[in-house]
Scaffold this active site. Structure first.
Site, short mmCIF file in Angstrom:
data_model
loop_
_atom_site.label_atom_id
_atom_site.label_comp_id
_atom_site.label_asym_id
_atom_site.label_seq_id
_atom_site.Cartn_x
_atom_site.Cartn_y
_atom_site.Cartn_z
N VAL A 63 0.83 -1.22 -0.10
CA VAL A 63 -0.21 -0.17 0.29
C VAL A 63 0.92 1.21 0.26
O VAL A 63 0.57 2.29 -0.25
CB VAL A 63 -1.33 0.14 1.73
CG1 VAL A 63 -1.94 -1.24 1.46
CG2 VAL A 63 -0.20 -0.18 2.39
N TYR A 153 4.78 3.72 15.64
CA TYR A 153 3.45 3.05 15.74
C TYR A 153 2.96 4.58 16.02
O TYR A 153 1.69 4.58 15.78
CB TYR A 153 3.67 2.24 16.27
CG TYR A 153 2.71 0.83 16.25
CD1 TYR A 153 2.14 0.55 14.51
CD2 TYR A 153 1.90 0.73 16.80
CE1 TYR A 153 1.04 -0.44 14.57
CE2 TYR A 153 0.41 -0.08 17.25
CZ TYR A 153 -0.08 -0.53 15.94
OH TYR A 153 -0.71 -1.82 15.47
#
Ligand code: NAP
Length: 242
Positions: A63, A153
């Site tokens: 992606v 993250y």
């Protein structure tokens, strides 16, 4: 007869994305199933979807890779528009910031945020023309609360939550609803190395969640019943963060 609805689920070869794709197929969606490279696992998910009577188009691409996204999605989007997009692809590269390499920072940010942009932009353009759609972004408790070792993250997932709210405000008048789900610890390959005895005391429900427990919320958000919910972050975390 109403045309069949399509759901595009990214990172759906295993784990949470696979559970979401399977549940959406059970709800009547045909599935565009993205994953990165594990063809066997994605093939197993596609079989389950086809057994439930729906079609499944497998879309192996990264992606974060703009050319790969265009190459795979453009021909499909010329013909069809997904009613639902689940931005689920995500990776972790945990380490303390003081030790974090440029690559560990970039790769996590890129899969989550560049991935969101690259997939969502062409899909939402189609949705805007159709004046309907649902977008569900899989964030994380780490995007809501601080977690040592996950600066990359947490930044990526907090960014995804911000993008969810702004996009929700942009497209609400066209009947496109955009929400995020923030899972806590869920039993998947991503968490298999986490020592449970260290983590369970922090979870009021004293267990990890299942991918299906996340999938139920994604399916609800893509259903007619969720017709007045947008810009929200729905936690599925056993009470880990309240
Ligand atoms: P997982 O079991 O590691 O599965 C990840 C899936 O994403 C795989 O199908 C993988 O494909 C695919 N993927 C990874 N990078 C990709 C990329 N660049 N392009 C396309 N596909 C890619 O992970 P998971 O635990 O199900 O996590 C799914 C999402 O939930 C992630 O966004 C994660 O951050 C989030 N989340 C997970 C937890 C948890 O406790 N598990 C908690 C909070 C949030 P291949 O197998 O082909 O590589």
């Amino acid at each position: 007869m109403e045309e069949s609805k399509i759901a595009l689920v990214t990172g759906a070869g295993k784990g949470i994305g696979a559970a979401v794709a399977i549940e959406l197929a059970e709800c009547g969606f045909d599935i565009w199933l993205n994953y990165r490279s594990d063809h066997d696992s994605a093939g197993y998910v596609a079989e389950k979807i086809e057994k439930s009577g729906r079609t499944c188009i497998k879309l192996p691409f990264d992606v974060a890779d703009a050319d790969a996204v265009h190459h795979s999605l453009d021909p499909l989007l010329k013909k069809d528009t997904p009613f639902a997009l689940i931005n689920n692809a995500g990776v972790t590269r945990d380490t303390l910031l003081a030790l974090m390499s440029e690559e560990e920072w970039q790769s996590v940010i890129s899969v989550t945020l560049d991935g969101f942009y690259r997939i969502t932009k062409p899909v939402v353009k189609n949705m805007l023309k159709k004046r309907k759609g649902r977008i569900v972004n899989i964030a994380s408790t780490s995007g809501q609360s601080g977690v040592p070792g996950q600066v990359n993250y947490s930044a990526a997932k907090a960014g995804l939550i911000g993008a969810t709210k702004s996009l929700a405000a942009e497209v609400a008048r066209r009947n496109i609803l955009v929400n995020a789900i923030a899972p806590g610890f869920i039993e998947t390959g991503m968490t298999s190395a986490i020592p449970k005895d260290k983590v369970l005391p922090a979870i009021p429900m004293n267990r990890f969640g299942t991918p299906e427990e996340v999938a139920h919320i994604a399916a609800f958000l893509c259903s007619e019943k969720a017709s007045y919910i947008t810009g929200q972050v729905i936690a599925v975390n056993g009470g880990l963060y309240m």
